[in-house]
Enzyme design. Structure first.
Site, PDB file in Angstrom:
ATOM      1  N   PRO A 151     -10.276  -2.659 -37.367  1.00 23.75           N
ATOM      2  CA  PRO A 151     -10.647  -4.065 -37.541  1.00 23.75           C
ATOM      3  C   PRO A 151     -11.215  -4.821 -36.458  1.00 23.75           C
ATOM      4  O   PRO A 151     -11.430  -4.472 -35.419  1.00 23.75           O
ATOM      5  CB  PRO A 151      -9.029  -4.545 -37.246  1.00 23.75           C
ATOM      6  CG  PRO A 151      -8.331  -3.167 -36.558  1.00 23.75           C
ATOM      7  CD  PRO A 151      -8.993  -2.273 -37.019  1.00 23.75           C
ATOM      8  N   GLU A 152     -11.849  -6.044 -37.192  1.00 18.96           N
ATOM      9  CA  GLU A 152     -12.641  -6.955 -36.033  1.00 18.96           C
ATOM     10  C   GLU A 152     -11.659  -8.003 -36.142  1.00 18.96           C
ATOM     11  O   GLU A 152     -10.384  -8.087 -36.427  1.00 18.96           O
ATOM     12  CB  GLU A 152     -13.861  -7.307 -36.804  1.00 18.96           C
ATOM     13  CG  GLU A 152     -14.716  -6.141 -36.951  1.00 18.96           C
ATOM     14  CD  GLU A 152     -16.003  -6.422 -37.746  1.00 18.96           C
ATOM     15  OE1 GLU A 152     -16.786  -7.468 -37.491  1.00 18.96           O
ATOM     16  OE2 GLU A 152     -16.521  -5.546 -38.369  1.00 18.96           O
TER      17      GLU A 152
END
Length: 279
Positions: free
Chosen positions: A2-3
Site C-alpha cells: 500500500p501507498e
DNA sequence: CAACCCACCTGACTGC
DNA sequence: TGCAGTCAGGTGGGTT
C-alpha cells in the site's frame, strides 16, 4: 504494498470497526517483523479502549486510552494485509492462515495481520512520545496537507541531481508517494520521471504538486489500487487500478496521444511514462 | 550532505 | 515438470 491511498482506505475501514471498542487480547505468532515487536508492551494494551485511528505517512496509528495513553503503530511494508472479521458472541476464532503474524481481539471484532514478506512493522509507543518516534520524527509533510505546496517543492528540489520520481518518493521530503503514484503523478504533470529534480521551474512544481494531490485524492475515492496483495479491511479490492494511466502499461497506447508507454528501471524500481506527453 | 546500491523476505510468473 | 531468473505497492543502512 500500500501507498498512501491504500493505507488511508484501511484507516477508514479500521476506524468504522474498531473506534471505541475495547481490546480484549492480543495474540502474537512471532516476535519480529522488519523490526522486533515489543511483545510485552503490545500485550499490555489489552483491556484498553481504542479511542482514535490516525494515519501518518503509510503508518496506521491506533490510540489507546489509559492513564498513560499508548499508540500502536502498524506498517504494512510491501505485502502486509489487515483484515477485520466480525466475531459474534460464542463463535470461535478462525484458523490462522499462512503468514498471519498477529491478531487483536476487540469487542466483536478480530483484527488480523498477514504479511508474507514481513517487511511490515508493529510497535507501541507512548502517545506523548509519538512525535519523537524514530520512524516518524524524520518524515516530511503530508502530501494532502497545506505544508506541501509548490514553493516547498521548488525549495527542496534546488540543486538536486536525483530524478523527479526519486525526489517525490523520498519520505523525508514528502510522505506517502510510492512507486505507482509517483509514475502517475509524473504523467499527469507532463514531466519525465527521470528528469533531474533541480531542473524544474516553479511552474513545473505547481503542476507536480497538483498532480500528486489529485492522483492520491482520486485513488482514495476509489478505495486504492489493487494489483496483487492490497485489499481493504473487509477484503474488498480497490478499483483505482483501472484508472492508472501509465503504471504497469508498458507497450500499451497512451490514453492521451496513443504513443507506446515505456518502462525504465531506476534503482531497481520500474517507472512508466509516455515519451510524447512527458517532455 | 547527496546519491547510490543493497538488503530484508516470500511468492508469482517467465522462459528454457 | 523443474529450475533459474526476474519482479513486486517500502524503506533503512552502508558506502562512495
Amino acid at each position: 504494498m500500500p501507498e498512501l491511498p491504500e493505507v488511508e482506505t484501511l484507516r477508514r475501514g479500521v476506524e468504522i470497526h474498531i473506534t471505541g471498542r475495547q481490546l480484549h487480547k492480543v495474540e502474537l505468532r512471532r516476535k519480529d517483523l522488519r523490526w522486533p515487536i515489543p511483545v510485552t508492551r503490545v500485550r499490555k494494551l489489552a483491556s484498553r479502549r481504542c479511542r482514535l485511528i490516525e494515519r501518518r505517512a503509510k503508518y496506521l496509528l491506533l490510540h489507546f486510552d489509559g492513564v498513560i495513553p499508548e499508540v500502536a503503530m502498524i506498517h504494512l511494508g510491501m505485502s502486509g494485509r489487515l483484515f477485520i472479521d466480525l466475531t459474534p458472541r460464542g463463535e470461535t476464532s478462525p484458523d490462522w492462515i499462512e503468514h498471519e503474524h498477529w491478531r487483536m481481539h476487540f469487542e466483536g471484532r478480530l483484527m488480523r495481520f498477514i504479511d508474507a514478506r514481513r517487511f511490515g512493522m508493529l510497535d507501541v509507543t507512548r502517545e506523548s512520545k509519538l512525535q519523537v518516534h524514530p520512524r516518524l520524527s524524520e518524515l516530511g509533510p503530508e502530501p494532502l496537507g497545506s505544508d506541501f505546496d509548490a514553493d516547498y517543492l521548488f525549495r527542496v528540489s534546488r540543486r538536486r541531481k536525483i530524478s523527479i520520481k526519486t525526489l517525490i518518493m523520498n519520505a523525508k521530503l514528502v510522505v506517502g508517494v510510492g512507486n505507482i503514484y509517483a509514475s502517475e503523478a509524473c504523467f499527469r504533470a507532463g514531466l519525465r520521471p527521470r528528469r533531474a529534480a533541480g531542473s524544474m521551474n516553479r511552474k513545473h512544481c505547481v503542476a507536480l504538486v497538483d498532480s500528486i494531490r489529485e492522483v492520491l485524492s482520486e485513488a482514495i475515492e476509489s478505495g486504492g489500487t489493487t494489483i496483487r496483495d492490497y485489499h481493504g479491511v473487509s477484503q474488498e479490492a480497490g478499483y483505482f487500478a483501472r484508472k492508472l494511466r501509465v503504471y504497469g502499461r508498458e507497450g500499451e497506447a497512451c490514453g492521451s496521444c496513443a504513443s507506446r508507454i515505456r518502462r525504465v528501471v531506476e534503482a531497481g524500481r520500474s517507472s512508466f511514462y509516455c515519451p510524447s506527453c512527458q517532455g
